[in-house]
Design a protein around this motif. Structure first.
Motif, PDB file in Angstrom:
ATOM      1  N   PHE A  84      40.595  34.368 -35.366  1.00 17.53           N
ATOM      2  CA  PHE A  84      39.898  33.123 -35.045  1.00 17.53           C
ATOM      3  C   PHE A  84      39.798  32.236 -36.283  1.00 17.53           C
ATOM      4  O   PHE A  84      40.111  31.038 -36.240  1.00 17.53           O
ATOM      5  N   LYS A 139      37.892  38.267 -35.056  1.00 13.01           N
ATOM      6  CA  LYS A 139      37.226  37.272 -35.903  1.00 13.01           C
ATOM      7  C   LYS A 139      38.174  36.743 -36.983  1.00 13.01           C
ATOM      8  O   LYS A 139      38.177  35.541 -37.278  1.00 13.01           O
ATOM      9  N   ILE A 178      36.760  37.014 -29.641  1.00 13.37           N
ATOM     10  CA  ILE A 178      36.416  35.619 -29.349  1.00 13.37           C
ATOM     11  C   ILE A 178      37.486  35.018 -28.444  1.00 13.37           C
ATOM     12  O   ILE A 178      38.658  34.984 -28.809  1.00 13.37           O
ATOM     13  N   ASP A 231      31.740  32.602 -26.911  1.00  9.14           N
ATOM     14  CA  ASP A 231      31.730  33.656 -27.925  1.00  9.14           C
ATOM     15  C   ASP A 231      31.537  33.084 -29.323  1.00  9.14           C
ATOM     16  O   ASP A 231      31.174  33.822 -30.249  1.00  9.14           O
ATOM     17  N   ALA A 232      31.820  31.789 -29.473  1.00  8.52           N
ATOM     18  CA  ALA A 232      31.734  31.161 -30.791  1.00  8.52           C
ATOM     19  C   ALA A 232      31.565  29.653 -30.626  1.00  8.52           C
ATOM     20  O   ALA A 232      31.840  29.094 -29.556  1.00  8.52           O
ATOM     21  N   VAL A 249      35.275  29.309 -26.520  1.00 14.35           N
ATOM     22  CA  VAL A 249      34.803  28.612 -27.712  1.00 14.35           C
ATOM     23  C   VAL A 249      34.134  27.290 -27.320  1.00 14.35           C
ATOM     24  O   VAL A 249      34.702  26.506 -26.544  1.00 14.35           O
ATOM     25  N   ASN A 283      28.462  33.658 -33.113  1.00 18.56           N
ATOM     26  CA  ASN A 283      29.466  33.249 -34.092  1.00 18.56           C
ATOM     27  C   ASN A 283      29.520  31.720 -34.189  1.00 18.56           C
ATOM     28  O   ASN A 283      29.613  31.038 -33.162  1.00 18.56           O
ATOM     29  N   ASN A 306      30.026  38.385 -30.953  1.00 18.95           N
ATOM     30  CA  ASN A 306      31.050  39.242 -30.359  1.00 18.95           C
ATOM     31  C   ASN A 306      32.220  39.461 -31.311  1.00 18.95           C
ATOM     32  O   ASN A 306      32.656  38.533 -32.017  1.00 18.95           O
TER      33      ASN A 306
END
Length: 253
Positions: free
Chosen positions: A148, A145, A171, A194-195, A174, A215, A168
């Protein structure tokens, strides 16, 4: 270049007829028969017109054709009329491209964000008409994270505004939809993201992220939509040999 030829080139590139949009996409104001110098910007506004005049441009292209949304009257009275009069006085034509400049897989806002973040495009999502406007993209390897957020901080000139990291821990996939694109969260989750990266958010978005365990990072509506008009200016200069300049009049929202 003749304005009609320029219109045809833009239509072939951005295919506005393929999108279900809620504004005019294409030529909004015809104030000159020729295009010899272009200015692009995120939103149609007084200061952008003034900058176009300073640049001696005869064409403006925007992502947000304010005054030409389908919810607006488009009747030339009041301040709207003053803007139009200034365009005609100085021979400056106006184009607007909204969703077509979000969904383009080369110069669109979301494709350009993916490029800036070193992500590889996998597919489009968020269908609007015959085309999609959002992008699903992958990092080469899973990111923590913090990694990211660091990548977003580096990819956007002003970094990010809000982060809601309930999902999660790693990541890699996306979802990206600039502007006010957070309504694509459910589809992004179904597609294995995941985001999500977007521009502005509504009050319910942090709650949705918390309750779904997801996320999301928001970076500002305007600030996620400088990418397309900037890339379009570069493409016009490179391919048509018409001087084109992106003007960023920042808007924190």
């Amino acid at each position: 270049m003749k304005l009609a030829e320029f219109s045809n080139w833009l239509d072939a590139l951005l295919v506005p007829a393929a999108f279900r949009d809620y504004c005019v996409d294409g030529l909004c104001v015809e104030a000159s028969a020729e295009v010899s110098r272009v200015v692009t910007g995120v939103s149609f506004r007084d200061r952008l017109i003034d900058r176009a005049i300073e640049e001696k441009a005869d064409c403006i292209i925007v992502h947000h054709p304010n005054g030409f949304w389908k919810s607006e009257s488009q009747i030339p009275v009041g301040h709207f009329a003053e803007r139009l009069q200034k365009l005609f006085t100085h021979g400056i034509s106006l184009y607007g491209f909204h969703l077509p400049l979000d969904g383009h897989f080369e110069i669109g806002n979301n494709a350009q964000i993916a490029k800036a973040l070193k992500l590889k495009i996998v597919q489009g999502f968020m269908q609007e008409g015959e085309r999609t406007i959002g992008i699903i993209a992958d990092a080469e390897a899973p990111l923590s994270k913090s990694e990211f957020l660091d990548r977003i901080q580096a990819g956007f000139a002003h970094g990010y505004q809000h982060s809601f990291l309930f999902g999660n821990e790693k990541i890699q996939r996306v979802a990206i939809c600039s502007g006010s694109g957070a309504n694509g969260i459910d589809e992004a989750i179904r597609l294995g993201a995941d985001a999500f990266i977007t521009g502005e958010i509504k009050e319910a978005v942090p709650i949705t992220c918390e309750e779904l365990g997801f996320n999301l990072v928001s970076c500002g509506h305007h600030r996620t939509e400088i990418f397309g008009v900037r890339a379009l200016a570069e493409k016009i200069s490179a391919e048509l040999k018409i001087p084109a300049k992106f003007i960023d009049l920042d808007n924190e929202v």
